[in-house]
Design an enzyme around this catalytic site. Structure first.
Site, PDB file in Angstrom:
ATOM      1  N   TYR A   6     -16.130 -34.036  -2.952  1.00  0.00           N
ATOM      2  CA  TYR A   6     -15.770 -32.705  -2.462  1.00  0.00           C
ATOM      3  C   TYR A   6     -16.910 -31.727  -2.753  1.00  0.00           C
ATOM      4  O   TYR A   6     -17.384 -31.011  -1.873  1.00  0.00           O
ATOM      5  CB  TYR A   6     -14.475 -32.241  -3.130  1.00  0.00           C
ATOM      6  CG  TYR A   6     -13.869 -30.992  -2.527  1.00  0.00           C
ATOM      7  CD1 TYR A   6     -13.224 -31.036  -1.298  1.00  0.00           C
ATOM      8  CD2 TYR A   6     -13.943 -29.767  -3.186  1.00  0.00           C
ATOM      9  CE1 TYR A   6     -12.663 -29.889  -0.741  1.00  0.00           C
ATOM     10  CE2 TYR A   6     -13.380 -28.623  -2.652  1.00  0.00           C
ATOM     11  CZ  TYR A   6     -12.733 -28.693  -1.432  1.00  0.00           C
ATOM     12  OH  TYR A   6     -12.180 -27.556  -0.879  1.00  0.00           O
TER      13      TYR A   6
ATOM     14  N   SER B  77     -16.274 -23.762  -0.184  1.00  0.00           N
ATOM     15  CA  SER B  77     -15.390 -23.675  -1.345  1.00  0.00           C
ATOM     16  C   SER B  77     -16.211 -23.097  -2.493  1.00  0.00           C
ATOM     17  O   SER B  77     -17.454 -23.118  -2.444  1.00  0.00           O
ATOM     18  CB  SER B  77     -14.911 -25.084  -1.720  1.00  0.00           C
ATOM     19  OG  SER B  77     -14.261 -25.089  -2.987  1.00  0.00           O
TER      20      SER B  77
HETATM   21  P1  NAD Z   1      -4.439 -27.536   4.144  1.00  0.00           P
HETATM   22  O1  NAD Z   1      -4.212 -28.956   3.784  1.00  0.00           O
HETATM   23  O2  NAD Z   1      -3.311 -26.567   4.070  1.00  0.00           O
HETATM   24  O3  NAD Z   1      -5.092 -27.418   5.599  1.00  0.00           O
HETATM   25  C1  NAD Z   1      -6.088 -28.301   6.049  1.00  0.00           C
HETATM   26  C2  NAD Z   1      -5.811 -28.592   7.517  1.00  0.00           C
HETATM   27  O4  NAD Z   1      -6.880 -29.427   8.009  1.00  0.00           O
HETATM   28  C3  NAD Z   1      -4.500 -29.359   7.727  1.00  0.00           C
HETATM   29  O5  NAD Z   1      -3.735 -28.717   8.725  1.00  0.00           O
HETATM   30  C4  NAD Z   1      -4.967 -30.741   8.176  1.00  0.00           C
HETATM   31  O6  NAD Z   1      -4.066 -31.374   9.089  1.00  0.00           O
HETATM   32  C5  NAD Z   1      -6.290 -30.410   8.842  1.00  0.00           C
HETATM   33  N1  NAD Z   1      -7.164 -31.589   8.931  1.00  0.00           N
HETATM   34  C6  NAD Z   1      -7.401 -32.529   7.978  1.00  0.00           C
HETATM   35  N2  NAD Z   1      -8.222 -33.473   8.465  1.00  0.00           N
HETATM   36  C7  NAD Z   1      -8.521 -33.119   9.747  1.00  0.00           C
HETATM   37  C8  NAD Z   1      -9.324 -33.696  10.780  1.00  0.00           C
HETATM   38  N3  NAD Z   1      -9.974 -34.861  10.596  1.00  0.00           N
HETATM   39  N4  NAD Z   1      -9.409 -33.056  11.965  1.00  0.00           N
HETATM   40  C9  NAD Z   1      -8.738 -31.889  12.168  1.00  0.00           C
HETATM   41  N5  NAD Z   1      -7.941 -31.323  11.252  1.00  0.00           N
HETATM   42  C10 NAD Z   1      -7.848 -31.917  10.052  1.00  0.00           C
HETATM   43  O7  NAD Z   1      -5.628 -27.047   3.191  1.00  0.00           O
HETATM   44  P2  NAD Z   1      -6.403 -25.653   3.054  1.00  0.00           P
HETATM   45  O8  NAD Z   1      -6.451 -25.371   1.608  1.00  0.00           O
HETATM   46  O9  NAD Z   1      -5.904 -24.624   4.002  1.00  0.00           O
HETATM   47  O10 NAD Z   1      -7.855 -26.144   3.490  1.00  0.00           O
HETATM   48  C11 NAD Z   1      -8.608 -25.518   4.494  1.00  0.00           C
HETATM   49  C12 NAD Z   1     -10.061 -25.513   4.056  1.00  0.00           C
HETATM   50  O11 NAD Z   1     -10.187 -24.712   2.871  1.00  0.00           O
HETATM   51  C13 NAD Z   1     -10.612 -26.886   3.691  1.00  0.00           C
HETATM   52  O12 NAD Z   1     -11.916 -27.017   4.219  1.00  0.00           O
HETATM   53  C14 NAD Z   1     -10.657 -26.861   2.176  1.00  0.00           C
HETATM   54  O13 NAD Z   1     -11.625 -27.711   1.652  1.00  0.00           O
HETATM   55  C15 NAD Z   1     -10.978 -25.399   1.929  1.00  0.00           C
HETATM   56  N6  NAD Z   1     -10.657 -24.903   0.584  1.00  0.00           N
HETATM   57  C16 NAD Z   1      -9.382 -24.961   0.083  1.00  0.00           C
HETATM   58  C17 NAD Z   1      -9.135 -24.504  -1.204  1.00  0.00           C
HETATM   59  C18 NAD Z   1      -7.762 -24.575  -1.834  1.00  0.00           C
HETATM   60  O14 NAD Z   1      -7.642 -24.352  -3.059  1.00  0.00           O
HETATM   61  N7  NAD Z   1      -6.708 -24.827  -1.084  1.00  0.00           N
HETATM   62  C19 NAD Z   1     -10.172 -23.960  -1.966  1.00  0.00           C
HETATM   63  C20 NAD Z   1     -11.441 -23.902  -1.419  1.00  0.00           C
HETATM   64  C21 NAD Z   1     -11.683 -24.376  -0.137  1.00  0.00           C
END
Ligand code: NAD
Length: 244
Positions: free
Chosen positions: A144, A131
């Site tokens: 986080y 991130s």
């Molecule tokens: P999201 O909630 O849409 O997707 C996350 C997915 O991970 C979900 O489908 C959830 O069911 C799955 N998940 C959660 N815990 C789990 C586990 N224990 N085992 C397997 N699957 C699991 O969120 P996103 O934004 O697509 O997040 C994806 C990645 O991107 C994450 O690592 C998040 O930290 C990172 N990220 C997101 C953002 C943002 O602004 N959305 C910014 C920077 C980084």
């Protein structure tokens, strides 16, 4: 033989968009998620597995299964992640441990399972979703920030070692992306507004939340260019360049 990829957290947001982009490129994708893996896999027309990344043995089984069934393992996207947002004095140890288990141990489990296979193959690419909070601090998101900084450190150190074996390693460092992640950012915390607030601030400082499909396209471009850290969108790149 088609190249193969495993995408953890592939049912939603960034992971799902990565799966769509990889499928478009002809990659044989397996999405792995704790929720909705089968239904998403059916929708996308790829393989799917229910997986909790905190379960090391289950991660190992999945990774070995793909290698055994398909004969090769080209890409592992360690992407599953969660957020707990809130004032640090209100966080419980359970909040901390859950964050460390999913966001850090989940990545470690993936690396531990896939890296030796890739070294033996002499090729492979591990992409860890960190991130912007892995590069600069995100206030009110201390666990986080901690886990994502650790993922960046793991990625950069492994990248150096892996290069000698033909294996590539990168980290994705997005700013605010338009996914459900921040909607369930503070389970059990009194500061229930913080997730929503983060999303609003994100939209303000970036002008708009970045769409996950744009993230996925940036990731593929960053991988083609061999970037260690794939930072997007331009707001996040600017923020990172100011502090490094
Ligand atoms: P999201 O909630 O849409 O997707 C996350 C997915 O991970 C979900 O489908 C959830 O069911 C799955 N998940 C959660 N815990 C789990 C586990 N224990 N085992 C397997 N699957 C699991 O969120 P996103 O934004 O697509 O997040 C994806 C990645 O991107 C994450 O690592 C998040 O930290 C990172 N990220 C997101 C953002 C943002 O602004 N959305 C910014 C920077 C980084």
């Amino acid at each position: 033989m088609a190249k193969t990829a495993i995408v953890t957290g592939g049912s939603s947001g960034i992971g799902r968009a990565l799966a769509v982009e990889l499928l478009r490129l002809g990659v044989d994708v397996t999405i792995a998620d704790i929720a909705d893996a089968d239904s998403t896999a059916r929708e996308l027309g790829c393989a799917g597995a229910r997986l909790d990344v905190t379960d090391a043995a289950a991660v190992e089984d999945l990774v070995r299964g793909v290698k055994a069934d398909r004969g090769r393992l080209d890409f592992l996207f360690n992407n599953a992640g969660i957020v707990v947002a809130g004032r640090t004095d209100e966080l419980t140890l359970d909040h901390w441990n859950r964050m460390i288990d999913v966001n850090l141990r989940g990545v470690v489990h993936g690396v531990h399972a896939a890296y030796p296979i890739m070294v033996e193959q002499g090729y492979g690419y591990i992409v860890n979703t960190a991130s912007l909070a892995g590069l600069i601090p995100a206030p009110l998101m201390l666990p986080y920030t901690t886990t994502k900084h650790a993922v960046v450190g793991l990625t950069l150190a492994l990248r150096v070692e892996a290069a000698a074996h033909g294996v590539k390693v990168s980290a994705i460092c997005p700013g605010f992306v338009d996914t459900p992640l921040l909607d369930h950012a503070n389970p059990g915390l009194p500061q229930t507004e913080i997730g929503r607030l983060a999303k609003t601030i994100g939209a303000r400082v970036q002008k708009r939340l970045y769409p996950p499909d744009a993230v996925a396209r940036d990731v593929i471009r960053g991988m083609e260019r061999g970037r260690a850290l794939i930072v997007m969108p331009s707001f996040a790149r600017r923020a990172w360049s100011l502090v490094r």
